[in-house]
Scaffold this motif. Structure first.
Motif, PDB file in Angstrom:
ATOM      1  N   GLU A 106       4.164 -41.341  36.494  1.00  9.33           N
ATOM      2  CA  GLU A 106       3.440 -41.348  37.787  1.00  9.33           C
ATOM      3  C   GLU A 106       2.489 -42.367  38.066  1.00  9.33           C
ATOM      4  N   GLN A 107       1.476 -42.578  37.078  1.00 14.06           N
ATOM      5  CA  GLN A 107       0.415 -43.463  37.105  1.00 14.06           C
ATOM      6  C   GLN A 107       0.983 -44.972  37.515  1.00 14.06           C
ATOM      7  N   ARG A 108       2.069 -45.278  37.410  1.00 11.56           N
ATOM      8  CA  ARG A 108       2.692 -46.452  37.697  1.00 11.56           C
ATOM      9  C   ARG A 108       2.592 -46.842  39.102  1.00 11.56           C
ATOM     10  N   GLN A 109       2.441 -45.588  40.258  1.00  8.92           N
ATOM     11  CA  GLN A 109       2.172 -46.148  41.584  1.00  8.92           C
ATOM     12  C   GLN A 109       0.709 -46.556  42.013  1.00  8.92           C
ATOM     13  N   PHE A 110      -0.134 -46.092  41.101  1.00 10.98           N
ATOM     14  CA  PHE A 110      -1.499 -46.590  41.156  1.00 10.98           C
ATOM     15  C   PHE A 110      -1.600 -48.069  40.428  1.00 10.98           C
ATOM     16  N   LEU A 111      -0.899 -48.206  39.476  1.00 12.26           N
ATOM     17  CA  LEU A 111      -0.914 -49.769  38.883  1.00 12.26           C
ATOM     18  C   LEU A 111      -0.538 -50.442  40.038  1.00 12.26           C
ATOM     19  N   LEU A 112       0.765 -50.241  40.660  1.00 13.66           N
ATOM     20  CA  LEU A 112       1.229 -51.066  41.558  1.00 13.66           C
ATOM     21  C   LEU A 112       0.345 -51.152  42.828  1.00 13.66           C
ATOM     22  N   LEU A 113      -0.301 -50.019  43.247  1.00 17.95           N
ATOM     23  CA  LEU A 113      -1.296 -50.308  44.249  1.00 17.95           C
ATOM     24  C   LEU A 113      -2.443 -51.431  43.790  1.00 17.95           C
ATOM     25  N   PHE A 114      -2.809 -51.241  42.580  1.00 16.73           N
ATOM     26  CA  PHE A 114      -4.275 -52.146  42.174  1.00 16.73           C
ATOM     27  C   PHE A 114      -3.715 -53.472  42.042  1.00 16.73           C
ATOM     28  N   GLU A 115      -2.364 -53.604  41.773  1.00 13.84           N
ATOM     29  CA  GLU A 115      -1.622 -55.064  41.491  1.00 13.84           C
ATOM     30  C   GLU A 115      -1.680 -55.744  43.097  1.00 13.84           C
ATOM     31  N   MET A 116      -0.938 -55.063  43.996  1.00 10.74           N
ATOM     32  CA  MET A 116      -0.881 -55.537  45.199  1.00 10.74           C
ATOM     33  C   MET A 116      -2.088 -55.870  45.718  1.00 10.74           C
ATOM     34  N   VAL A 117      -3.356 -55.001  45.785  1.00 12.97           N
ATOM     35  CA  VAL A 117      -4.528 -55.409  46.268  1.00 12.97           C
ATOM     36  C   VAL A 117      -5.182 -56.714  45.486  1.00 12.97           C
ATOM     37  N   GLY A 118      -4.900 -56.608  43.982  1.00 12.04           N
ATOM     38  CA  GLY A 118      -5.493 -57.516  43.549  1.00 12.04           C
ATOM     39  C   GLY A 118      -4.941 -58.938  43.567  1.00 12.04           C
ATOM     40  N   GLN A 166     -12.049 -41.278  45.379  1.00  9.92           N
ATOM     41  CA  GLN A 166     -12.247 -40.758  43.816  1.00  9.92           C
ATOM     42  C   GLN A 166     -10.952 -40.756  43.014  1.00  9.92           C
ATOM     43  N   VAL A 167      -9.874 -40.205  43.816  1.00 13.02           N
ATOM     44  CA  VAL A 167      -8.572 -40.110  42.996  1.00 13.02           C
ATOM     45  C   VAL A 167      -8.270 -41.454  42.525  1.00 13.02           C
ATOM     46  N   ARG A 168      -8.348 -42.415  43.062  1.00 12.67           N
ATOM     47  CA  ARG A 168      -7.942 -43.650  42.898  1.00 12.67           C
ATOM     48  C   ARG A 168      -8.831 -44.328  41.811  1.00 12.67           C
ATOM     49  N   GLY A 169     -10.203 -44.127  42.047  1.00 11.59           N
ATOM     50  CA  GLY A 169     -11.053 -44.750  41.090  1.00 11.59           C
ATOM     51  C   GLY A 169     -10.994 -43.921  39.788  1.00 11.59           C
ATOM     52  N   LEU A 170     -10.730 -42.582  39.579  1.00 17.44           N
ATOM     53  CA  LEU A 170     -10.729 -41.909  38.486  1.00 17.44           C
ATOM     54  C   LEU A 170      -9.292 -42.158  37.713  1.00 17.44           C
ATOM     55  N   GLN A 171      -8.188 -42.579  38.502  1.00 17.25           N
ATOM     56  CA  GLN A 171      -6.899 -43.072  37.723  1.00 17.25           C
ATOM     57  C   GLN A 171      -7.337 -44.329  37.046  1.00 17.25           C
ATOM     58  N   LEU A 172      -7.996 -45.267  38.086  1.00 13.02           N
ATOM     59  CA  LEU A 172      -8.271 -46.623  37.569  1.00 13.02           C
ATOM     60  C   LEU A 172      -9.173 -46.348  36.024  1.00 13.02           C
ATOM     61  N   ASP A 173     -10.344 -45.459  35.999  1.00 18.75           N
ATOM     62  CA  ASP A 173     -10.994 -45.257  34.885  1.00 18.75           C
ATOM     63  C   ASP A 173     -10.086 -44.838  33.891  1.00 18.75           C
ATOM     64  N   LEU A 174      -9.219 -43.970  34.159  1.00 19.67           N
ATOM     65  CA  LEU A 174      -8.246 -43.235  33.099  1.00 19.67           C
ATOM     66  C   LEU A 174      -7.412 -44.434  32.452  1.00 19.67           C
ATOM     67  N   LEU A 175      -6.920 -45.116  33.337  1.00 19.09           N
ATOM     68  CA  LEU A 175      -5.890 -46.292  32.929  1.00 19.09           C
ATOM     69  C   LEU A 175      -6.837 -47.147  31.847  1.00 19.09           C
ATOM     70  N   VAL A 176      -7.976 -47.211  32.210  1.00 24.04           N
ATOM     71  CA  VAL A 176      -8.774 -48.379  31.268  1.00 24.04           C
ATOM     72  C   VAL A 176      -9.380 -47.734  29.945  1.00 24.04           C
ATOM     73  N   SER A 177      -9.959 -46.536  30.372  1.00 22.89           N
ATOM     74  CA  SER A 177     -10.686 -45.813  29.157  1.00 22.89           C
ATOM     75  C   SER A 177      -9.747 -45.113  28.331  1.00 22.89           C
ATOM     76  N   GLY A 178      -8.782 -44.249  29.143  1.00 24.60           N
ATOM     77  CA  GLY A 178      -7.932 -43.404  28.199  1.00 24.60           C
ATOM     78  C   GLY A 178      -8.681 -42.104  27.972  1.00 24.60           C
ATOM     79  N   ASP A 179      -9.950 -41.930  28.705  1.00 24.80           N
ATOM     80  CA  ASP A 179     -10.679 -40.647  28.387  1.00 24.80           C
ATOM     81  C   ASP A 179     -10.311 -39.409  29.291  1.00 24.80           C
ATOM     82  N   ARG A 180      -9.319 -38.898  29.040  1.00 23.40           N
ATOM     83  CA  ARG A 180      -8.762 -38.002  29.952  1.00 23.40           C
ATOM     84  C   ARG A 180      -9.650 -36.567  30.033  1.00 23.40           C
ATOM     85  N   ALA A 181     -10.309 -36.273  28.993  1.00 27.03           N
ATOM     86  CA  ALA A 181     -11.244 -35.315  29.184  1.00 27.03           C
ATOM     87  C   ALA A 181     -12.614 -35.503  30.132  1.00 27.03           C
TER      88      ALA A 181
END
Length: 207
Positions: A106-118, A166-181
């Motif tokens: 499911e996280q792939r949709q956020f990666l796609l959005l970030f890629e398209m914007v970037g 917030q959801v998008r930003g937290l997904q970006l944080d999670l993808l970078v840091s892996g700190d789910r908790a």
């Protein structure tokens, strides 16, 4: 005569666009769009380049179709999943949806959005219509739920915008840091903003 290889998958996809679109969408979500090329895509799917062009006249049309499918799949999930339908508030909806959004597929949709914007966001002529549509549907769902919770339309729109950011930003944080908790705790904190207006206005509610 074309020398392109034709196998069983080409014949299967030739007149069945939904199946082909599902395979294309999965490929794009996995590999992204920056270096997307139709011939390697066709080869990866085991179909001919001509088969792709029969259903998608260009790379741009293909990407638009992929984004539309992602949006449709999200809508189907929100309306067809019993747990999500049972959510009695915007906060409950986000709480139920968040663990699913954190699954790698499911996280792939956020990666796609970030890629398209970037890739396009800094270009004045960049066409971000597809990326914007990934945002718009989310907003519509959240605004509708917040209005059911009792928020006036203007506040619901602003709050939905903030929550989506917030959801998008937290997904970006999670993808970078892996700190789910840590990210989960941040989401729980942010959902306090969604407390129903009536509850916020009761005597003593501000301490």
């Amino acid at each position: 005569m074309s020398t392109e290889r034709v196998d069983g998958r080409t014949l299967r996809f030739q007149h069945r666009r939904p199946e082909l679109l599902a395979a294309v969408t999965d490929y794009v979500l996995t590999h992204g769009v920056t270096e997307l090329s139709l011939r390697p895509l066709a080869q990866a799917l085991g179909v001919t380049h001509a088969t792709l062009l029969r259903h998608f006249s260009s790379k741009e049309e293909l990407i638009t179709s992929v984004v539309d499918k992602i949006r449709t799949d999200l809508t189907d999930r929100l309306t067809g999943d019993e747990q999500l339908r049972a959510a009695d508030s915007a906060a409950e909806l986000v709480k139920a949806l968040w663990p699913r959004l954190c699954e790698p597929r499911e996280q792939r949709q956020f990666l796609l959005l970030f890629e398209m914007v970037g890739h396009n966001g800094w270009k004045p002529e960049g066409d971000l219509g597809s990326a914007r549509s990934l945002v718009g549907d989310w907003l519509d769902v959240l605004v509708g739920k917040l209005m059911q919770d009792g928020w006036p339309p203007e506040d619901a729109s602003a709050l939905a915008t903030l929550l989506l950011a917030q959801v998008r930003g937290l997904q970006l944080d999670l993808l970078v840091s892996g700190d789910r908790a840590r990210v989960d705790r941040a989401l729980e904190f942010s959902l306090r903003l969604l407390e129903r207006p009536a509850a916020r206005d009761t005597p003593g509610s501000h301490g």
